[in-house]
Design a protein around this motif. Structure first.
Motif, PDB file in Angstrom:
ATOM      1  N   GLY A 103      82.554   9.989  27.718  1.00 51.85           N
ATOM      2  CA  GLY A 103      83.136  11.247  28.189  1.00 51.85           C
ATOM      3  C   GLY A 103      82.714  11.632  29.591  1.00 51.85           C
ATOM      4  N   ASN A 104      81.471  11.339  29.956  1.00 48.00           N
ATOM      5  CA  ASN A 104      81.016  11.698  31.295  1.00 48.00           C
ATOM      6  C   ASN A 104      81.731  10.870  32.365  1.00 48.00           C
ATOM      7  N   LEU A 105      81.914   9.599  32.105  1.00 47.90           N
ATOM      8  CA  LEU A 105      82.654   8.754  33.043  1.00 47.90           C
ATOM      9  C   LEU A 105      84.090   9.246  33.181  1.00 47.90           C
ATOM     10  N   VAL A 122      75.217  11.237  41.056  1.00 46.50           N
ATOM     11  CA  VAL A 122      75.376  10.525  39.794  1.00 46.50           C
ATOM     12  C   VAL A 122      74.383  11.134  38.816  1.00 46.50           C
ATOM     13  N   THR A 123      74.889  11.911  37.888  1.00 46.58           N
ATOM     14  CA  THR A 123      74.020  12.587  36.932  1.00 46.58           C
ATOM     15  C   THR A 123      73.433  11.585  35.945  1.00 46.58           C
ATOM     16  N   LYS A 128      74.108   7.019  32.291  1.00 47.11           N
ATOM     17  CA  LYS A 128      73.985   6.474  30.933  1.00 47.11           C
ATOM     18  C   LYS A 128      75.271   5.760  30.524  1.00 47.11           C
ATOM     19  N   ASP A 129      76.425   6.366  30.837  1.00 49.42           N
ATOM     20  CA  ASP A 129      77.707   5.727  30.529  1.00 49.42           C
ATOM     21  C   ASP A 129      77.873   4.436  31.324  1.00 49.42           C
ATOM     22  N   PRO A 214      87.997  16.159  44.207  1.00 49.20           N
ATOM     23  CA  PRO A 214      87.063  16.663  45.223  1.00 49.20           C
ATOM     24  C   PRO A 214      85.916  17.498  44.681  1.00 49.20           C
ATOM     25  N   THR A 215      86.035  17.954  43.428  1.00 53.64           N
ATOM     26  CA  THR A 215      84.913  18.709  42.859  1.00 53.64           C
ATOM     27  C   THR A 215      83.724  17.816  42.552  1.00 53.64           C
ATOM     28  N   PHE A 216      83.961  16.516  42.414  1.00 57.06           N
ATOM     29  CA  PHE A 216      82.894  15.586  42.053  1.00 57.06           C
ATOM     30  C   PHE A 216      82.477  14.661  43.195  1.00 57.06           C
TER      31      PHE A 216
END
Length: 225
Positions: A103-105, A122-123, A128-129, A214-216
Motif C-alpha cells: 500500500g505504501n508503494l 523515502v519513509t 519496507k515495501d 507533486p505531493t510526494f
C-alpha cells in the motif's frame, strides 16, 4: 473474441496487468480504452459492475478485477501460470501479495509512465515495501532459474508486477542487482514498450492523478507529448 476495457495507459496500473499478460501470451483481444474523467466517453459503470477497470468481456460474460481476469484466462489458455506445481504455488502467492499489499508503494509512487520523479523522502514504510519486493523478486529468480519470476516464461506473476517495473523507472528506487536486472528485462518486453509508447502519446491529463505526484516528489522530467 475477448474485449478488454482499460483506463489511461499513463496511469492505470490495474489495466496493465491483464493487458500485458494477454499480449505476451499471444491471446487475441480487442482493446477499448476509456480515459479517466473525460467527457464524451462511456461511463465505467456501463462496462463493469464495480465501475472500475480493467474489465474483460467474453460474449455475455463480464469478468472484473485483474486477478479474477487472470484466473478466467488460465481456465482457457495454457501458460498463464507455470506448469511446475511448486512454481505455480509460489507465483500465485506472490501475485496475491501484490494484489492485496504494498500500500505504501501504491500511495506514494503512483504509476505515471511518462514522468521521472525525485521523491522528497523515502519513509521507512515505503522502504519496507521496496525491500520486500527486492527480496521477493530475487527469491523467485534464484529459486526457479529466471529469466522471469517463476521460471523461463512470462506468466501472470510477472504481469502483476509489470506496473511496479514502471514505478521503479519513474521514481528511481534502488534494488538489489537481480531485481534491478529484472526491471530492465521487463521494460524491454515488446508489450511493455508498446504500452509505454502509447502512454507517452496520450493527450489526456487526469487532474487527480496529476495533482497527487507533486505531493510526494519533485518532477524532474515529463516525457509525455
Amino acid at each position: 473474441m475477448y474485449t478488454l476495457y482499460i483506463g489511461n495507459k499513463n496511469y492505470s496500473s490495474w489495466s496493465l496487468r491483464p493487458w500485458i499478460l494477454m499480449r505476451e501470451l499471444g491471446i487475441p483481444f480487442n482493446e477499448i480504452l476509456i480515459p479517466f474523467n473525460e467527457p464524451g466517453f462511456p461511463a465505467f459503470s456501463s462496462i463493469s459492475p464495480t465501475a472500475k477497470v480493467p474489465c474483460l468481456h467474453d460474449g455475455s460474460e463480464r469478468v472484473w478485477e485483474s486477478l479474477a481476469i487472470c484466473e478466467y484466462l488460465a481456465e482457457r489458455h495454457e501458460g498463464v501460470w507455470p506448469k511446475d506445481a511448486k512454481a505455480r504455488a509460489w507465483a500465485r502467492s506472490a501475485a496475491s501479495e501484490m494484489h492485496a499489499g504494498f500500500g505504501n508503494l501504491r500511495n506514494v509512487c503512483s504509476m505515471s509512465v511518462g514522468l521521472r520523479v525525485e521523491l522528497h523522502k523515502v519513509t521507512p514504510e515505503l522502504q519496507k515495501d521496496v525491500d520486500r519486493i527486492g527480496a521477493l523478486w530475487s527469491e523467485g529468480l534464484q529459486r526457479f532459474g529466471g529469466p522471469f519470476l517463476a521460471g523461463p516464461t512470462f506468466t501472470a506473476v510477472d504481469a502483476f508486477f509489470a506496473p511496479v517495473a514502471f514505478r521503479f523507472q519513474t521514481y528511481g528506487l534502488p534494488l538489489p542487482k537481480p531485481a534491478a536486472d529484472y526491471v530492465k528485462r521487463v521494460l524491454e518486453l515488446k508489450g511493455m514498450k508498446e504500452w509505454y509508447a502509447a502512454g507517452l502519446a496520450e493527450k489526456w491529463r487526469d487532474l487527480p492523478h496529476e495533482a497527487e505526484t507533486p505531493t510526494f516528489g519533485k518532477i524532474t522530467a515529463d516525457l509525455r507529448k
